[in-house]
Enzyme design. Sequence first.
Site, PDB file in Angstrom:
ATOM      1  N   THR A  26      -2.807  -6.846  -6.657  1.00 15.31           N
ATOM      2  CA  THR A  26      -2.741  -5.705  -5.751  1.00 15.31           C
ATOM      3  C   THR A  26      -3.159  -6.124  -4.347  1.00 15.31           C
ATOM      4  O   THR A  26      -3.859  -7.118  -4.157  1.00 15.31           O
ATOM      5  CB  THR A  26      -3.652  -4.549  -6.186  1.00 15.31           C
ATOM      6  OG1 THR A  26      -5.025  -4.868  -5.882  1.00 15.31           O
ATOM      7  CG2 THR A  26      -3.493  -4.227  -7.655  1.00 15.31           C
ATOM      8  N   ASP A  27      -2.737  -5.342  -3.376  1.00 13.84           N
ATOM      9  CA  ASP A  27      -3.254  -5.522  -2.028  1.00 13.84           C
ATOM     10  C   ASP A  27      -4.734  -5.126  -2.035  1.00 13.84           C
ATOM     11  O   ASP A  27      -5.243  -4.552  -3.008  1.00 13.84           O
ATOM     12  CB  ASP A  27      -2.444  -4.680  -1.040  1.00 13.84           C
ATOM     13  CG  ASP A  27      -2.327  -5.359   0.316  1.00 13.84           C
ATOM     14  OD1 ASP A  27      -3.249  -6.088   0.696  1.00 13.84           O
ATOM     15  OD2 ASP A  27      -1.309  -5.148   1.002  1.00 13.84           O
ATOM     16  N   TRP A  28      -5.412  -5.402  -0.935  1.00 10.36           N
ATOM     17  CA  TRP A  28      -6.873  -5.304  -0.916  1.00 10.36           C
ATOM     18  C   TRP A  28      -7.360  -3.857  -0.813  1.00 10.36           C
ATOM     19  O   TRP A  28      -6.885  -3.074  -0.005  1.00 10.36           O
ATOM     20  CB  TRP A  28      -7.400  -6.114   0.261  1.00 10.36           C
ATOM     21  CG  TRP A  28      -7.813  -7.520  -0.067  1.00 10.36           C
ATOM     22  CD1 TRP A  28      -8.913  -8.155   0.429  1.00 10.36           C
ATOM     23  CD2 TRP A  28      -7.168  -8.464  -0.925  1.00 10.36           C
ATOM     24  NE1 TRP A  28      -8.984  -9.428  -0.093  1.00 10.36           N
ATOM     25  CE2 TRP A  28      -7.935  -9.639  -0.923  1.00 10.36           C
ATOM     26  CE3 TRP A  28      -6.030  -8.419  -1.733  1.00 10.36           C
ATOM     27  CZ2 TRP A  28      -7.601 -10.765  -1.675  1.00 10.36           C
ATOM     28  CZ3 TRP A  28      -5.681  -9.532  -2.475  1.00 10.36           C
ATOM     29  CH2 TRP A  28      -6.457 -10.694  -2.442  1.00 10.36           C
ATOM     30  N   LEU A  66      -7.853  -1.009  -3.194  1.00 12.52           N
ATOM     31  CA  LEU A  66      -7.198   0.191  -3.728  1.00 12.52           C
ATOM     32  C   LEU A  66      -8.171   1.148  -4.407  1.00 12.52           C
ATOM     33  O   LEU A  66      -7.815   2.286  -4.687  1.00 12.52           O
ATOM     34  CB  LEU A  66      -6.103  -0.192  -4.741  1.00 12.52           C
ATOM     35  CG  LEU A  66      -4.675  -0.335  -4.200  1.00 12.52           C
ATOM     36  CD1 LEU A  66      -4.600  -1.406  -3.142  1.00 12.52           C
ATOM     37  CD2 LEU A  66      -3.705  -0.631  -5.334  1.00 12.52           C
ATOM     38  N   TYR A  97       0.811  -1.213   0.000  1.00 14.77           N
ATOM     39  CA  TYR A  97       0.000   0.000   0.000  1.00 14.77           C
ATOM     40  C   TYR A  97       0.847   1.266   0.000  1.00 14.77           C
ATOM     41  O   TYR A  97       0.393   2.329  -0.404  1.00 14.77           O
ATOM     42  CB  TYR A  97      -0.858   0.049   1.266  1.00 14.77           C
ATOM     43  CG  TYR A  97      -1.973  -0.951   1.358  1.00 14.77           C
ATOM     44  CD1 TYR A  97      -2.867  -1.142   0.312  1.00 14.77           C
ATOM     45  CD2 TYR A  97      -2.157  -1.694   2.525  1.00 14.77           C
ATOM     46  CE1 TYR A  97      -3.917  -2.039   0.427  1.00 14.77           C
ATOM     47  CE2 TYR A  97      -3.203  -2.595   2.648  1.00 14.77           C
ATOM     48  CZ  TYR A  97      -4.081  -2.767   1.593  1.00 14.77           C
ATOM     49  OH  TYR A  97      -5.106  -3.645   1.717  1.00 14.77           O
TER      50      TYR A  97
END
Length: 614
Positions: free
Chosen positions: A326-328, A330, A285
């Site tokens: 991707t991380d959660w 965005l 992030y």
Amino acid sequence: MSTRRTAVTPDGVRFRDLDGDGVMAPYEDARRTPEERVADLLPRLSMPEKAGLLFHTIIGVGTPGEHDAPAGISPHSTRELVGERLINHLNVHALPSPRETARWVNAVQELAEQTPHGIPVTLSTDPRHSFTENSGVSFEAGALSQWPESLGLAAIGDVELVRRFADVVRREYLALGLRAALHPQVDLATEPRWGRQAQTFGQDAATSSQLVVAYLQGMQGDRLGTDGVACTTKHFPGGGPQLDGEDPHFPYGREQVWPGGRFEEHLAPFRAAIAAGTSAIMPYYGMPIGLELDGEPVEEVAFGFNRQIVTGLLRERLGYDGVVLTDWGLVTDAEVFGKPFPARAWGVEHLSRTDRVARVLDAGADQFGGEVCTELVIELVDSGRIPEQRVDEAVRRLLLVKFRLGLFDDPYVDEDEAERVVGGAESRAAGHRAQAQSVTVLSGADVLPITPGRRLYVEGVDTEVAAGYGLVVDDPDAADVAVVRLSAPFEPRDDYFLEFMFHQGSLEFPAEVVDRVTALAMRVPVVLHVTLDRPAILTPFAGVVAALTVDYSASDAAVLDALTGRVPPRGRLPFELPRSTAAIAASRPDVPSDTADPLYPYGSGLTPEAVSPR
């Protein structure tokens, strides 16, 4: 091979008839290579099917076959996600029993068979073999075998043990139908206050690089195949150097800095993971501040939106061609259980959701974690802003993993096997032993191990468990030794969703805790044991307690096994323990072992040979 929705060719070959036409298409032919099957399937897919593949979101485990009600933390039903939005990468949270989980997994795969081309679901999970219960990070083991956090494995420092542990994880996941792991986490723990250290391998780049290779070998094998679990190595390019140690799940923690110029050092474990064939990589992030690559300033936007990081560094310089997930969260701002949870769109907060999706795809990521906005991808392609070939590039990578895992040929699991394998006695025993071995003895060689028959006064330890190691007494004055167990301190926060689960802020123990332990130590020799999910300032206890020991998530029984020598403790500190808050504030977040005059340096720990009975 499953008997669900199958057909037979004229020459007698049985196959899964995923498109329901009675004819074996090349993508349905298990005799072909994954690459050949992807090449056949991709042109057959509609844009909604392609868009569905680009999303990887949370699902609650509900009653098998009841697909129409939201379950768990997700507001979406399984039917909406799989049957309508055609999303087929699902991240599971809380699990019921192994048998019930297997039954639910099979029901979800049956639902997936009803989609236009029968694309099977890839079910993923965050780590769930230890003690951390934080739905944004990791889950307590429950029915699975329980081990120390990755920090504890790093404290033991045994490459072969990490490989064996990962193999246990692989076999338990396979039995449950969990075919993707949102781990390992290889960020370097160089900022003592950062709240995401428990699942790392500590501060040392060389150690993390060795252990991530062993981890991937245990999970994926030398090459990902039908008996493997696809791993996502995170958080690229290294999440350790957070400004003031704050976590970028939250707006106040979005900045990442490298005042010590150690960026390349933080990349080292990712280089090792790429060489070992990690199936996916997840950018963090964080938003880089003052970072330069090849003499060019890096745009100050979060890594998932950052083309210089994902395409320029990861794809082009490091040569990575696997999935970038991707991380959660965005894209979409949310409110969950009455708490705000803004999208982690740091640096691009001003953009619309559609523009954020476009930025992520342009940066080079293939899949959106924790989102369900498939309509935005379709809109971007229909408008011409995102070329369909860019989507095809991502879809090809994602399908290739599914074919390599064998999901198109048989995604189902055996309920009896799940019950037999998950949490088996041998795996539980190995996990318990690793917990005890990871205990690190910092001082007290003259009072450890605690010999049999001693009268024990305990605080923070279950008295019934302690009774198996000595005579438990209620009065400290009647005890031969006191065992006090504490957890590393943190500042409670609860302004944002999930924030209360993250241990952040000061590493100092409250004065009342220090006073209580000090007063007790005046009455009886105290063995102070601290569970570290990140460093703690233990300076007030030095010279006060008779022995100081730490662990990185362990049961009371495992701790007492170590303290009594039943399982000799062999842990060494995977990070340094700072002497003071001032020393932390003066240190550089990207530099390991950078606090002045640490109370205990990196690698501290007495060997079993140094700890002998009095």
